[in-house]
Design a protein around this motif. Structure first.
Motif, PDB file in Angstrom:
ATOM      1  N   LEU A   1       3.698   4.178 -10.831  1.00  0.00           N
ATOM      2  CA  LEU A   1       5.157   3.603 -11.661  1.00  0.00           C
ATOM      3  C   LEU A   1       5.161   4.563 -13.033  1.00  0.00           C
ATOM      4  CD1 LEU A   1       4.137   0.970 -10.168  1.00  0.00           C
ATOM      5  CD2 LEU A   1       5.155  -0.505 -11.997  1.00  0.00           C
ATOM      6  N   MET A   2       6.184   5.376 -13.009  1.00  0.00           N
ATOM      7  CA  MET A   2       6.455   6.543 -14.103  1.00  0.00           C
ATOM      8  C   MET A   2       7.494   6.108 -14.989  1.00  0.00           C
ATOM      9  SD  MET A   2       4.087   8.866 -13.277  1.00  0.00           S
ATOM     10  CE  MET A   2       4.987  10.104 -14.276  1.00  0.00           C
ATOM     11  N   ASP A   3       7.341   6.306 -16.466  1.00  0.00           N
ATOM     12  CA  ASP A   3       8.272   6.007 -17.296  1.00  0.00           C
ATOM     13  C   ASP A   3       9.821   6.492 -17.109  1.00  0.00           C
ATOM     14  OD1 ASP A   3      10.186   6.121 -19.601  1.00  0.00           O
ATOM     15  OD2 ASP A   3       8.306   5.572 -20.890  1.00  0.00           O
ATOM     16  N   LYS A   4      10.707   5.921 -16.539  1.00  0.00           N
ATOM     17  CA  LYS A   4      11.964   6.482 -16.199  1.00  0.00           C
ATOM     18  C   LYS A   4      12.475   7.407 -17.184  1.00  0.00           C
ATOM     19  CE  LYS A   4      14.848   4.037 -14.054  1.00  0.00           C
ATOM     20  NZ  LYS A   4      16.150   3.093 -13.629  1.00  0.00           N
ATOM     21  N   SER A   5      12.502   7.112 -18.432  1.00  0.00           N
ATOM     22  CA  SER A   5      13.039   8.104 -19.594  1.00  0.00           C
ATOM     23  C   SER A   5      12.401   9.328 -19.651  1.00  0.00           C
ATOM     24  CB  SER A   5      13.003   7.361 -20.863  1.00  0.00           C
ATOM     25  OG  SER A   5      11.568   7.299 -21.179  1.00  0.00           O
ATOM     26  N   LEU A   6      11.029   9.361 -19.299  1.00  0.00           N
ATOM     27  CA  LEU A   6      10.340  10.635 -19.537  1.00  0.00           C
ATOM     28  C   LEU A   6      10.637  11.655 -18.200  1.00  0.00           C
ATOM     29  CD1 LEU A   6       6.740   9.358 -20.676  1.00  0.00           C
ATOM     30  CD2 LEU A   6       8.353  10.853 -22.030  1.00  0.00           C
ATOM     31  N   MET A   7      10.842  10.834 -17.100  1.00  0.00           N
ATOM     32  CA  MET A   7      11.128  11.711 -15.803  1.00  0.00           C
ATOM     33  C   MET A   7      12.486  12.299 -15.971  1.00  0.00           C
ATOM     34  SD  MET A   7       9.679   9.303 -12.439  1.00  0.00           S
ATOM     35  CE  MET A   7       9.764  10.664 -11.622  1.00  0.00           C
TER      36      MET A   7
ATOM     37  N   GLY B   1      -5.478   8.680 -23.457  1.00  0.00           N
ATOM     38  CA  GLY B   1      -5.769   9.178 -22.079  1.00  0.00           C
ATOM     39  C   GLY B   1      -5.638   8.482 -20.895  1.00  0.00           C
ATOM     40  N   TRP B   2      -6.399   8.548 -19.722  1.00  0.00           N
ATOM     41  CA  TRP B   2      -6.233   7.965 -18.682  1.00  0.00           C
ATOM     42  C   TRP B   2      -7.367   6.944 -18.461  1.00  0.00           C
ATOM     43  CZ3 TRP B   2      -2.537   8.127 -14.967  1.00  0.00           C
ATOM     44  CH2 TRP B   2      -2.769   7.235 -13.875  1.00  0.00           C
ATOM     45  N   LEU B   3      -6.930   5.366 -18.148  1.00  0.00           N
ATOM     46  CA  LEU B   3      -7.956   4.441 -18.305  1.00  0.00           C
ATOM     47  C   LEU B   3      -7.953   3.622 -17.031  1.00  0.00           C
ATOM     48  CD1 LEU B   3      -6.764   3.008 -21.868  1.00  0.00           C
ATOM     49  CD2 LEU B   3      -9.033   4.670 -21.262  1.00  0.00           C
ATOM     50  N   ASP B   4      -9.197   3.504 -16.243  1.00  0.00           N
ATOM     51  CA  ASP B   4      -9.258   2.836 -15.434  1.00  0.00           C
ATOM     52  C   ASP B   4      -9.698   1.154 -15.714  1.00  0.00           C
ATOM     53  OD1 ASP B   4     -10.006   1.320 -13.098  1.00  0.00           O
ATOM     54  OD2 ASP B   4     -11.438   2.575 -12.442  1.00  0.00           O
TER      55      ASP B   4
ATOM     56  N   VAL C   1       2.579   5.323 -17.462  1.00  0.00           N
ATOM     57  CA  VAL C   1       2.452   5.708 -15.946  1.00  0.00           C
ATOM     58  C   VAL C   1       1.594   4.163 -15.645  1.00  0.00           C
ATOM     59  CG1 VAL C   1       0.306   7.210 -15.960  1.00  0.00           C
ATOM     60  CG2 VAL C   1       1.755   6.767 -14.110  1.00  0.00           C
ATOM     61  N   ILE C   2       1.672   3.563 -14.779  1.00  0.00           N
ATOM     62  CA  ILE C   2       0.852   2.614 -14.191  1.00  0.00           C
ATOM     63  C   ILE C   2       0.519   2.997 -12.747  1.00  0.00           C
ATOM     64  CG2 ILE C   2       0.388   0.201 -13.493  1.00  0.00           C
ATOM     65  CD1 ILE C   2       2.697  -0.555 -15.763  1.00  0.00           C
ATOM     66  N   LYS C   3      -0.940   3.071 -12.421  1.00  0.00           N
ATOM     67  CA  LYS C   3      -1.093   3.568 -11.183  1.00  0.00           C
ATOM     68  C   LYS C   3      -1.856   2.425 -10.278  1.00  0.00           C
ATOM     69  CE  LYS C   3      -4.439   6.310  -8.261  1.00  0.00           C
ATOM     70  NZ  LYS C   3      -5.510   7.249  -8.393  1.00  0.00           N
ATOM     71  N   LEU C   4      -1.369   2.100  -9.004  1.00  0.00           N
ATOM     72  CA  LEU C   4      -1.880   0.787  -8.064  1.00  0.00           C
ATOM     73  C   LEU C   4      -2.467   1.751  -6.709  1.00  0.00           C
ATOM     74  CD1 LEU C   4       0.825  -1.514  -8.167  1.00  0.00           C
ATOM     75  CD2 LEU C   4      -1.101  -1.561  -9.512  1.00  0.00           C
ATOM     76  N   ASN C   5      -3.714   1.391  -6.783  1.00  0.00           N
ATOM     77  CA  ASN C   5      -4.197   1.847  -5.557  1.00  0.00           C
ATOM     78  C   ASN C   5      -4.924   0.588  -4.623  1.00  0.00           C
ATOM     79  OD1 ASN C   5      -5.752   3.362  -3.689  1.00  0.00           O
ATOM     80  ND2 ASN C   5      -7.724   3.377  -4.728  1.00  0.00           N
TER      81      ASN C   5
ATOM     82  N   ASN D   1      -5.701 -12.429   2.543  1.00  0.00           N
ATOM     83  CA  ASN D   1      -6.387 -11.490   3.733  1.00  0.00           C
ATOM     84  C   ASN D   1      -7.112 -10.341   3.218  1.00  0.00           C
ATOM     85  OD1 ASN D   1      -4.901 -13.125   5.568  1.00  0.00           O
ATOM     86  ND2 ASN D   1      -3.162 -11.838   5.371  1.00  0.00           N
ATOM     87  N   TRP D   2      -7.827 -10.535   2.008  1.00  0.00           N
ATOM     88  CA  TRP D   2      -8.840  -9.372   1.627  1.00  0.00           C
ATOM     89  C   TRP D   2      -8.249  -8.252   1.346  1.00  0.00           C
ATOM     90  CZ3 TRP D   2     -12.040 -11.336   6.170  1.00  0.00           C
ATOM     91  CH2 TRP D   2     -12.894 -12.207   5.711  1.00  0.00           C
ATOM     92  N   ILE D   3      -7.166  -8.178   0.847  1.00  0.00           N
ATOM     93  CA  ILE D   3      -6.144  -6.929   0.255  1.00  0.00           C
ATOM     94  C   ILE D   3      -6.587  -6.810  -1.335  1.00  0.00           C
ATOM     95  CG2 ILE D   3      -4.026  -7.755   0.098  1.00  0.00           C
ATOM     96  CD1 ILE D   3      -3.220  -5.138   1.013  1.00  0.00           C
ATOM     97  N   TYR D   4      -6.586  -5.698  -1.914  1.00  0.00           N
ATOM     98  CA  TYR D   4      -7.027  -5.809  -3.313  1.00  0.00           C
ATOM     99  C   TYR D   4      -6.020  -4.455  -3.915  1.00  0.00           C
ATOM    100  CZ  TYR D   4     -11.024  -8.865  -2.472  1.00  0.00           C
ATOM    101  OH  TYR D   4     -11.744  -9.992  -1.891  1.00  0.00           O
ATOM    102  N   ALA D   5      -5.885  -4.306  -5.198  1.00  0.00           N
ATOM    103  CA  ALA D   5      -5.358  -3.370  -6.040  1.00  0.00           C
ATOM    104  C   ALA D   5      -6.125  -2.952  -7.140  1.00  0.00           C
ATOM    105  CB  ALA D   5      -3.892  -3.584  -6.348  1.00  0.00           C
ATOM    106  N   ASP D   6      -6.454  -1.722  -7.169  1.00  0.00           N
ATOM    107  CA  ASP D   6      -7.101  -1.299  -8.449  1.00  0.00           C
ATOM    108  C   ASP D   6      -6.068  -0.710  -9.386  1.00  0.00           C
ATOM    109  OD1 ASP D   6     -10.138  -1.909  -7.547  1.00  0.00           O
ATOM    110  OD2 ASP D   6      -9.502  -0.239  -6.153  1.00  0.00           O
ATOM    111  N   VAL D   7      -6.202  -0.859 -10.768  1.00  0.00           N
ATOM    112  CA  VAL D   7      -4.863  -0.703 -11.562  1.00  0.00           C
ATOM    113  C   VAL D   7      -5.766   0.290 -12.725  1.00  0.00           C
ATOM    114  CG1 VAL D   7      -3.166  -1.819 -13.097  1.00  0.00           C
ATOM    115  CG2 VAL D   7      -4.122  -2.886 -11.235  1.00  0.00           C
ATOM    116  N   SER D   8      -4.914   1.211 -12.819  1.00  0.00           N
ATOM    117  CA  SER D   8      -5.129   2.359 -14.052  1.00  0.00           C
ATOM    118  C   SER D   8      -3.998   2.570 -14.617  1.00  0.00           C
ATOM    119  CB  SER D   8      -5.966   3.587 -13.523  1.00  0.00           C
ATOM    120  OG  SER D   8      -5.365   3.881 -12.411  1.00  0.00           O
TER     121      SER D   8
END
Length: 580
Positions: free
Chosen positions: A572-578, A477-480, A508-512, A489-496
Motif C-alpha cells: 500500500l503506497m502513499d498515493k501523493s508520493l506516487m 526506516g523499514w520496520l517488521d 508504505v504498508i506491506k502485506l505478505n 482456514n490457517w491463512i496469515y498475513a505478516d505486516v511491515s
C-alpha cells in the motif's frame, strides 16, 4: 472373532432355554433364579469396565524377516497373516487399516484403506485419500483432494459429507468417535461436536476440545478464560477459571474419574483434590492412587502419590501401565547419531512403592499393550507378559509399535496417537478438509483494508504513534511489526511498514500473505489469483498493467496498491508520493 454384548446375551439365552427344558418342572424356578442372578452379575461386570466406545487396536504391522513383505499380528501375539503386503500397514481398528503411498516427483501422498473382511481388501477410492481417520461407530472420516470431509462405511460406501454449518466450513474433524461424538473445528477455529450422522449436537463455541471418555469431555472458552467438563449434550458439569497457557497437560481426557486442569487434579464432581507437587509437563492416569509425572524442567518421570509425594527415582521415559505395574526406561548413554526415541533403553517395572520388580536391559523397543508387551532388541521382536516373561518362543524381525509414549496409561489408541508415530498411522490433530473458498479465505485478511490503510495502521500515520502502538524504541526506516494477522482456514498475513523522514510518517504498508498452512494444493497460485479478484471485484480498484506488476488505484483510497504478478505480497503506497 469375539462376540459383542448382544451376541453373548443371545447365546446365553438360547443355552438357558435348552438347559431348562431338560430339567424337571420342580427345579425350573430355582434354576431360573440362579441364571437370572448370573446374568445380572455379567451385566454389572460389563458396566464396570472402562469406556468401550473408545476404539481398540487389535493388530499391528510386522515383518518376519529383513526387507520382507508385511503382515499383521494380534495384540495377543497371534499372527493374522504374514508376508502379504508390499506397503507397511497401520495398526488395525475395527477390522480396518490403511497404507501410505508417496509420489516423490509430485510430492503428494495418498492413504489407501483396507478391510479384513474377505481380505485384506481395499475399500473406498482406488487412488486413495489425501487424509483420513480411524474406523469407529462403523464409519471413517476421509478427504479426497479438493473436497470436504466425508464419511465412508466399512465397505467403502459414502455415508455423508460435512457441509458448512451456519455458513462456516468445517475445517477439521476428530479422527474417531467416542460416546457417539467427535469434535470438529470450523474455519474460524471454534470447536464443537457432531454425532455419527454428521449433525452438530454441541455448538462450535469453544477454543479447545478433547474427546469424550465415559460421557465427559474437557473444553476451553478463551473469551471467558475457563475450562469446562461437559456431557454429551453440551451441559457443563463443572468449570475451572484458568487461562489456556496454565494448562500444562497436553492431550487431556477426563479419565477414570479424574482430570488435570491448570496443574490441579479434579474429581468428577469438580472438587479439587490436589495441586501437583512440581512443575509438571505430563501426567499419567491414576492407578491405585499412584501416577507417573514428568517434570517440565528435567523432562524426567517419577512415581507420585495422591498427596504429591515422590515415590521413585526419576527416569527418562514413561512407557505405560498394566494393572498396577508402571513401566519406565532409561536411555543407555554412549549411543551415537540416533534420535533419543531410537536409542536402546534399560527397562524397569515399578510397583506402587516405586520399587523395581524386574529389569530388562538394552531394549530397542518396549511397549505395553492391553495385557501384553512388545519388546525387542537387535531386530528380534517378541511378546512378553506383564511380568516380562516370553509368552511363546516366536520372534520376528520387526513389530511396529511406538518407541515410547507421551500419554502413559491412557487407552491404547490414545497412547499410540500421542506417541511418536510413522506416517501410515493416524493423526491426533484430526482429519483436515481439502476444500476452501479462495475468495472468502483471502477476504478474511483483506477485509481489514480501510480507505486509509490496514486495520489500525494508516498511510501518513506518525512514527511516534506507531511506536506507542507496538511499544517500539526505534521508529525509522523499514520496520517488521511482527504483527501476524490471522484469517480463516490457517491463512496469515505478516505486516511491515516503511517510515519516511524527517517526521517518520508511514508511506508504505506491506502485506505478505502466508499460505504455508493452507490445507490445499497449489496454495500460492490459488491465493495469488484470489488477491487480484478481491482487489478488482470487491474493492473495485482499477488495474494498470505495469509489466511484471500491477498497480491498483481508486479515488476512494488514500493509497495505490503495487502487486507483483503471481506473488502473495503487495504494498500500500502513499498515493501523493506516487503522484509526485
Amino acid at each position: 472373532m469375539g462376540f459383542g454384548r448382544k451376541g453373548r446375551y443371545k447365546i446365553m439365552n438360547e443355552g438357558i432355554k435348552i438347559f431348562i427344558k431338560r430339567q424337571s418342572k420342580q427345579c425350573q424356578c430355582f434354576i431360573i433364579a440362579i441364571v437370572c442372578g448370573c446374568i445380572i452379575m455379567v451385566i454389572n461386570a460389563c458396566n464396570t469396565k472402562e469406556d468401550s466406545t473408545f476404539p481398540q487396536i487389535t493388530h499391528l504391522a510386522f515383518q518376519s524377516e529383513k526387507n520382507g513383505k508385511w503382515g499383521l499380528i494380534g495384540v495377543d501375539g497371534r499372527v493374522l497373516f504374514e508376508n502379504q503386503l508390499d506397503s507397511k500397514p497401520s495398526y488395525v481398528v475395527n477390522g480396518i487399516f490403511r497404507t501410505l503411498s508417496l509420489e516423490q516427483k509430485q510430492q503428494t501422498k495418498s492413504f489407501r484403506y483396507y478391510s479384513l473382511v474377505e481380505g485384506p481388501k481395499q475399500i473406498g477410492t482406488l487412488e486413495g485419500y489425501k487424509d483420513g481417520g480411524i474406523c469407529s461407530e462403523g464409519i471413517i472420516p476421509v478427504v479426497a483432494n479438493g473436497e470436504r470431509i466425508h464419511y465412508i462405511n466399512a465397505n467403502g460406501e459414502t455415508m455423508f459429507y460435512l457441509s458448512p454449518y451456519n455458513g462456516s466450513e468445517i475445517l477439521v474433524v476428530s479422527s474417531f468417535f467416542t460416546n457417539q461424538r467427535a469434535w470438529f473445528m470450523s474455519e474460524d477455529y471454534k470447536f464443537g461436536f457432531i454425532d455419527t450422522k454428521g449433525n452438530v449436537v454441541i455448538e462450535p463455541i469453544y477454543d479447545e476440545a478433547y474427546p469424550f471418555y465415559n460421557g465427559k469431555a474437557i473444553v476451553y472458552n478463551e473469551e471467558k478464560e475457563k475450562w469446562a467438563v461437559i456431557d454429551t449434550e453440551g451441559n457443563e458439569l463443572f468449570t475451572v477459571n484458568a487461562k489456556r497457557h496454565e494448562q500444562q497437560i497436553p492431550y487431556s481426557l477426563f479419565y477414570k474419574g479424574n482430570c488435570v486442569i491448570a496443574q490441579f487434579l479434579y474429581n468428577e464432581n469438580g472438587e479439587r483434590i490436589q495441586r501437583m507437587p512440581f512443575d509438571m509437563q505430563t501426567l499419567s492416569p491414576i492407578e491405585g492412587g499412584i501416577m507417573l509425572a514428568q517434570n517440565s524442567n528435567t523432562r524426567r518421570w517419577q512415581e507420585v502419590d495422591m498427596n504429591g509425594k515422590l515415590l521413585s527415582p526419576s527416569y527418562s521415559h514413561a512407557l505405560g501401565i498394566i494393572d498396577n505395574i508402571m513401566y519406565v526406561g532409561d536411555t543407555i548413554s554412549g549411543q551415537v547419531s540416533l534420535n533419543d526415541f531410537d536409542k536402546n533403553k534399560n527397562i524397569y517395572a515399578l510397583n506402587k512403592k516405586g520399587e523395581v520388580l524386574f529389569t530388562i536391559k538394552n531394549c530397542a523397543s518396549f511397549f505395553p499393550l492391553y495385557d501384553k508387551i512388545v519388546t525387542g532388541e537387535d531386530n528380534n521382536y517378541y511378546f512378553v507378559d506383564k511380568n516380562g516373561k516370553s509368552i511363546n518362543n516366536k520372534s520376528y524381525y520387526y513389530i511396529s509399535v511406538p518407541p515410547y509414549t507421551h500419554a502413559p496409561g491412557y487407552p491404547l489408541l490414545w497412547t499410540f496417537l500421542c506417541a511418536p508415530r510413522t506416517y501410515e498411522n493416524y493423526n491426533l490433530r484430526g482429519v483436515t478438509s481439502s476444500y476452501i473458498n479462495d475468495t472468502r479465505t483471502v477476504g478474511s485478511i483483506l477485509k481489514k483494508l480501510t480507505n486509509t490503510g490496514f486495520g489500525d495502521l494508516k498511510i501518513g500515520q506518525s512514527g511516534v504513534e506507531i511506536a506507542k502502538m507496538f511499544n517500539l524504541k526505534k521508529f525509522s526506516g523499514w520496520l517488521d511489526l511482527e504483527a501476524r494477522e490471522r484469517g480463516i482456514n490457517w491463512i496469515y498475513a505478516d505486516v511491515s511498514i516503511g517510515l519516511m523522514p524527517p517526521n517518520a510518517d508511514v508511506f508504505v504498508i506491506k502485506l505478505n500473505i502466508d499460505t504455508t498452512y493452507l490445507p490445499i494444493d497449489n496454495a500460492q497460485e490459488r491465493i495469488s489469483k484470489a488477491i487480484t479478484e478481491y482487489l478488482e471485484n470487491v474493492m473495485k480498484m482499477e488495474r494498470i498493467d505495469n509489466g511484471e506488476s500491477y498497480i491498483y488505484q481508486s479515488d476512494e483510497y488514500s493509497y495505490n496498491i503495487i502487486y507483483w504478478k503471481g506473488k502473495t505480497e503487495f504494498f500500500l503506497m502513499d498515493k501523493s508520493l506516487m503522484e509526485e
